[in-house]
Write a protein that holds these residues in place. Structure first.
Motif, PDB file in Angstrom:
ATOM      1  N   ILE A   5       0.994  36.228  14.182  1.00 12.86           N
ATOM      2  CA  ILE A   5       1.190  36.107  15.621  1.00 12.86           C
ATOM      3  C   ILE A   5       2.652  35.743  15.859  1.00 12.86           C
ATOM      4  CG2 ILE A   5       0.448  34.935  17.729  1.00 12.86           C
ATOM      5  CD1 ILE A   5      -2.158  34.200  16.201  1.00 12.86           C
ATOM      6  N   ILE A   6       3.403  36.674  16.435  1.00 16.47           N
ATOM      7  CA  ILE A   6       4.828  36.456  16.679  1.00 16.47           C
ATOM      8  C   ILE A   6       5.085  36.590  18.169  1.00 16.47           C
ATOM      9  CG2 ILE A   6       7.172  37.232  16.161  1.00 16.47           C
ATOM     10  CD1 ILE A   6       6.101  38.457  13.588  1.00 16.47           C
ATOM     11  N   ASP A   7       5.744  35.574  18.761  1.00 16.71           N
ATOM     12  CA  ASP A   7       5.999  35.637  20.199  1.00 16.71           C
ATOM     13  C   ASP A   7       7.302  36.382  20.484  1.00 16.71           C
ATOM     14  OD1 ASP A   7       8.144  33.888  19.810  1.00 16.71           O
ATOM     15  OD2 ASP A   7       7.093  32.131  20.580  1.00 16.71           O
ATOM     16  N   ARG A   8       7.630  36.502  21.755  1.00 14.34           N
ATOM     17  CA  ARG A   8       8.799  37.308  22.145  1.00 14.34           C
ATOM     18  C   ARG A   8      10.117  36.676  21.724  1.00 14.34           C
ATOM     19  NH1 ARG A   8       8.439  36.498  28.727  1.00 14.34           N
ATOM     20  NH2 ARG A   8       8.289  34.221  28.735  1.00 14.34           N
ATOM     21  N   LYS A  56     -12.154  31.646  13.638  1.00  6.47           N
ATOM     22  CA  LYS A  56     -12.107  32.700  12.625  1.00  6.47           C
ATOM     23  C   LYS A  56     -11.168  33.819  13.043  1.00  6.47           C
ATOM     24  CE  LYS A  56     -16.703  32.114  10.544  1.00  6.47           C
ATOM     25  NZ  LYS A  56     -18.070  32.692  10.416  1.00  6.47           N
ATOM     26  N   ILE A  57     -11.166  34.142  14.331  1.00  2.00           N
ATOM     27  CA  ILE A  57     -10.278  35.197  14.822  1.00  2.00           C
ATOM     28  C   ILE A  57      -8.817  34.766  14.666  1.00  2.00           C
ATOM     29  CG2 ILE A  57      -9.559  36.503  16.870  1.00  2.00           C
ATOM     30  CD1 ILE A  57     -12.502  36.284  17.831  1.00  2.00           C
ATOM     31  N   PHE A  58      -8.534  33.526  15.026  1.00  2.00           N
ATOM     32  CA  PHE A  58      -7.164  33.020  14.864  1.00  2.00           C
ATOM     33  C   PHE A  58      -6.753  33.034  13.387  1.00  2.00           C
ATOM     34  CE2 PHE A  58      -7.601  31.292  19.170  1.00  2.00           C
ATOM     35  CZ  PHE A  58      -6.309  31.437  19.659  1.00  2.00           C
ATOM     36  N   VAL A  59      -7.663  32.627  12.511  1.00  2.00           N
ATOM     37  CA  VAL A  59      -7.361  32.620  11.075  1.00  2.00           C
ATOM     38  C   VAL A  59      -7.083  34.036  10.578  1.00  2.00           C
ATOM     39  CG1 VAL A  59      -8.329  32.166   8.772  1.00  2.00           C
ATOM     40  CG2 VAL A  59      -8.611  30.477  10.607  1.00  2.00           C
ATOM     41  N   SER A  60      -7.836  35.011  11.083  1.00  3.87           N
ATOM     42  CA  SER A  60      -7.607  36.406  10.686  1.00  3.87           C
ATOM     43  C   SER A  60      -6.239  36.905  11.129  1.00  3.87           C
ATOM     44  CB  SER A  60      -8.698  37.306  11.265  1.00  3.87           C
ATOM     45  OG  SER A  60      -8.520  37.508  12.663  1.00  3.87           O
ATOM     46  N   LEU A  61      -5.645  36.203  12.104  1.00  2.46           N
ATOM     47  CA  LEU A  61      -4.326  36.580  12.619  1.00  2.46           C
ATOM     48  C   LEU A  61      -3.205  35.727  12.031  1.00  2.46           C
ATOM     49  CD1 LEU A  61      -5.283  37.106  16.385  1.00  2.46           C
ATOM     50  CD2 LEU A  61      -4.944  38.855  14.627  1.00  2.46           C
ATOM     51  N   ARG A 283     -17.656  35.802  25.363  1.00  2.81           N
ATOM     52  CA  ARG A 283     -19.015  35.843  25.906  1.00  2.81           C
ATOM     53  C   ARG A 283     -19.350  37.213  26.500  1.00  2.81           C
ATOM     54  NH1 ARG A 283     -19.488  29.795  28.782  1.00  2.81           N
ATOM     55  NH2 ARG A 283     -19.680  28.647  26.795  1.00  2.81           N
ATOM     56  N   ASN A 284     -18.335  37.956  26.879  1.00  2.00           N
ATOM     57  CA  ASN A 284     -18.552  39.297  27.436  1.00  2.00           C
ATOM     58  C   ASN A 284     -18.561  40.380  26.361  1.00  2.00           C
ATOM     59  OD1 ASN A 284     -18.714  38.305  30.063  1.00  2.00           O
ATOM     60  ND2 ASN A 284     -16.505  38.544  30.425  1.00  2.00           N
ATOM     61  N   GLY A 285     -18.429  39.960  25.108  1.00  8.15           N
ATOM     62  CA  GLY A 285     -18.461  40.919  24.009  1.00  8.15           C
ATOM     63  C   GLY A 285     -17.189  41.710  23.835  1.00  8.15           C
ATOM     64  N   GLU A 286     -16.082  41.237  24.417  1.00  4.81           N
ATOM     65  CA  GLU A 286     -14.805  41.945  24.317  1.00  4.81           C
ATOM     66  C   GLU A 286     -14.103  41.617  22.999  1.00  4.81           C
ATOM     67  OE1 GLU A 286     -12.478  41.039  27.785  1.00  4.81           O
ATOM     68  OE2 GLU A 286     -14.243  41.081  29.094  1.00  4.81           O
ATOM     69  N   ASP A 287     -13.155  42.442  22.625  1.00  2.79           N
ATOM     70  CA  ASP A 287     -12.326  42.201  21.449  1.00  2.79           C
ATOM     71  C   ASP A 287     -11.288  41.139  21.813  1.00  2.79           C
ATOM     72  OD1 ASP A 287     -10.918  42.226  19.115  1.00  2.79           O
ATOM     73  OD2 ASP A 287     -10.279  44.317  19.253  1.00  2.79           O
ATOM     74  N   VAL A 288     -11.387  39.978  21.189  1.00  6.79           N
ATOM     75  CA  VAL A 288     -10.541  38.835  21.563  1.00  6.79           C
ATOM     76  C   VAL A 288      -9.153  38.931  20.937  1.00  6.79           C
ATOM     77  CG1 VAL A 288     -10.286  36.331  21.412  1.00  6.79           C
ATOM     78  CG2 VAL A 288     -12.517  37.332  21.967  1.00  6.79           C
ATOM     79  N   ALA A 289      -9.076  39.483  19.747  1.00  8.78           N
ATOM     80  CA  ALA A 289      -7.813  39.471  18.995  1.00  8.78           C
ATOM     81  C   ALA A 289      -6.615  40.003  19.780  1.00  8.78           C
ATOM     82  CB  ALA A 289      -7.975  40.229  17.681  1.00  8.78           C
ATOM     83  N   PRO A 290      -6.735  41.150  20.491  1.00  8.28           N
ATOM     84  CA  PRO A 290      -5.568  41.637  21.234  1.00  8.28           C
ATOM     85  C   PRO A 290      -5.100  40.690  22.327  1.00  8.28           C
ATOM     86  CG  PRO A 290      -7.212  43.380  20.970  1.00  8.28           C
ATOM     87  CD  PRO A 290      -7.866  42.108  20.534  1.00  8.28           C
ATOM     88  N   LEU A 291      -5.980  39.826  22.813  1.00 11.32           N
ATOM     89  CA  LEU A 291      -5.580  38.851  23.837  1.00 11.32           C
ATOM     90  C   LEU A 291      -4.711  37.754  23.246  1.00 11.32           C
ATOM     91  CD1 LEU A 291      -8.999  38.402  25.704  1.00 11.32           C
ATOM     92  CD2 LEU A 291      -7.067  39.856  26.364  1.00 11.32           C
ATOM     93  N   ILE A 292      -4.824  37.553  21.929  1.00 14.53           N
ATOM     94  CA  ILE A 292      -4.085  36.484  21.267  1.00 14.53           C
ATOM     95  C   ILE A 292      -2.696  36.945  20.871  1.00 14.53           C
ATOM     96  CG2 ILE A 292      -4.032  34.983  19.229  1.00 14.53           C
ATOM     97  CD1 ILE A 292      -7.115  35.025  19.292  1.00 14.53           C
ATOM     98  N   TYR A 293      -2.611  38.111  20.232  1.00 18.43           N
ATOM     99  CA  TYR A 293      -1.295  38.541  19.719  1.00 18.43           C
ATOM    100  C   TYR A 293      -0.666  39.609  20.582  1.00 18.43           C
ATOM    101  CZ  TYR A 293      -3.657  42.578  17.574  1.00 18.43           C
ATOM    102  OH  TYR A 293      -4.369  43.726  17.345  1.00 18.43           O
TER     103      TYR A 293
END
Length: 293
Positions: A5-8, A56-61, A283-293
């Motif tokens: 995860i790299i910011d701007r 777990k999602i954060f760890v995967s990133l 909770r809506n079943g969306e892919d969370v990972a793209p929201l993080i990175y």
């Protein structure tokens, strides 16, 4: 291929702070000034399995360190389950607490392999503790610190230094490091909405060091890359002390932290006015990972 995860600004974020609750059993005037505080309703909080799934999602990133915070994280009824579930992830797991309930969690911390934790304690005087926190819990907190030291935990004591209130105790805390391996972190008082902050309450890092050097010879320690605290040691003392200069010398340029609020919103900064609602997406079943990175 490892994901990061790299910011701007080009900063790699691999450290996640998860707030388990906004509730607390103390009422420190600089943190939770109102006695009648409106806490987040339970259904809006992340549940145990949701915390684990998001972690777990954060760890995967690329996240490799997680700190559990609050409010007071140990007031959650399922705090033990959360701690043990996250301990199975390939991360360094740590905890920040006010210390009042640690005696109930020693075995859980051991099982989770948490060997280092931060304990908030702004005074070594019982009466002043009650003034600051509005609770008569000093002896319990102090005894729990002693309990953890006895069991060989690495204990960091966070002291928020406030001009005119507890700045006269700085050297009492440094003296504490003489005979016990306690690691004191002096923190500059910092502003946020509702904490009655005024600039005249700030006691700066330089002022703290001036006070300490009047009594002690100090040696500057080598800090690690993303340390927010500038470390020092009095030669011959078992413990150390450090200063977190939140106001007079910020460390934003080297920040590697992300924050997940108790209701599942991601903030890149403690003072950020924007956040990203990860819990609703989960909770809506969306892919969370793209929201993080």
């Amino acid at each position: 291929m490892e994901r990061t995860i790299i910011d701007r600004y080009g900063r790699v974020h691999n450290y996640l702070r998860i707030s388990l609750t906004d509730n607390c059993n103390l009422r420190c005037f600089y943190c939770m000034p109102e006695e009648e505080y409106h806490f987040t309703p339970a259904p809006q909080l992340m549940q145990t399995d949701e915390i684990e799934e998001l972690a777990k999602i954060f760890v995967s990133l690329g996240v490799n360190k997680i700190r559990l915070t609050g409010g007071e994280p140990l007031v959650r009824k399922d705090a033990d389950k959360i701690i043990l579930s996250l301990s199975k992830l390939p991360v360094k797991l740590t905890l920040t607490t006010n210390g009042s309930r640690l005696h109930e969690f020693v075995d859980v911390l051991k099982e989770a392999n948490i060997r280092s934790l931060n304990i908030s304690l702004d005074t070594l005087q019982s009466e002043k503790f009650q003034l600051i926190t509005r609770r008569d819990q000093f002896q319990k907190v102090y005894d729990n610190i002693q309990l953890l030291l006895k069991k060989n935990f690495h204990v960091k004591v966070n002291m928020v230094v406030m001009n005119g209130l507890n700045d006269n105790e700085i050297n009492d805390f440094v003296e504490w490091t003489k005979d016990q391996p306690v690691h004191v972190r002096f923190i500059e008082f910092m502003p946020f909405t509702g904490n009655r902050w005024t600039s005249n309450k700030v006691f700066t890092m330089q002022q703290m060091l001036d006070v300490i050097k009047e009594k002690y010879e100090v040696v500057r320690l080598q800090d690690e890359k993303h340390d927010t605290a500038k470390g020092y040691k009095v030669p011959g003392h078992q413990g150390t002390f450090s200063v977190i200069s939140t106001m007079s010398d910020n460390f934003c340029g080297n920040c590697n932290r992300m924050r997940l609020t108790a209701d599942g919103k991601m903030k890149n900064c403690l003072f950020s006015k924007e956040d990203t609602d990860l819990l609703s997406a989960l909770r809506n079943g969306e892919d969370v990972a793209p929201l993080i990175y």
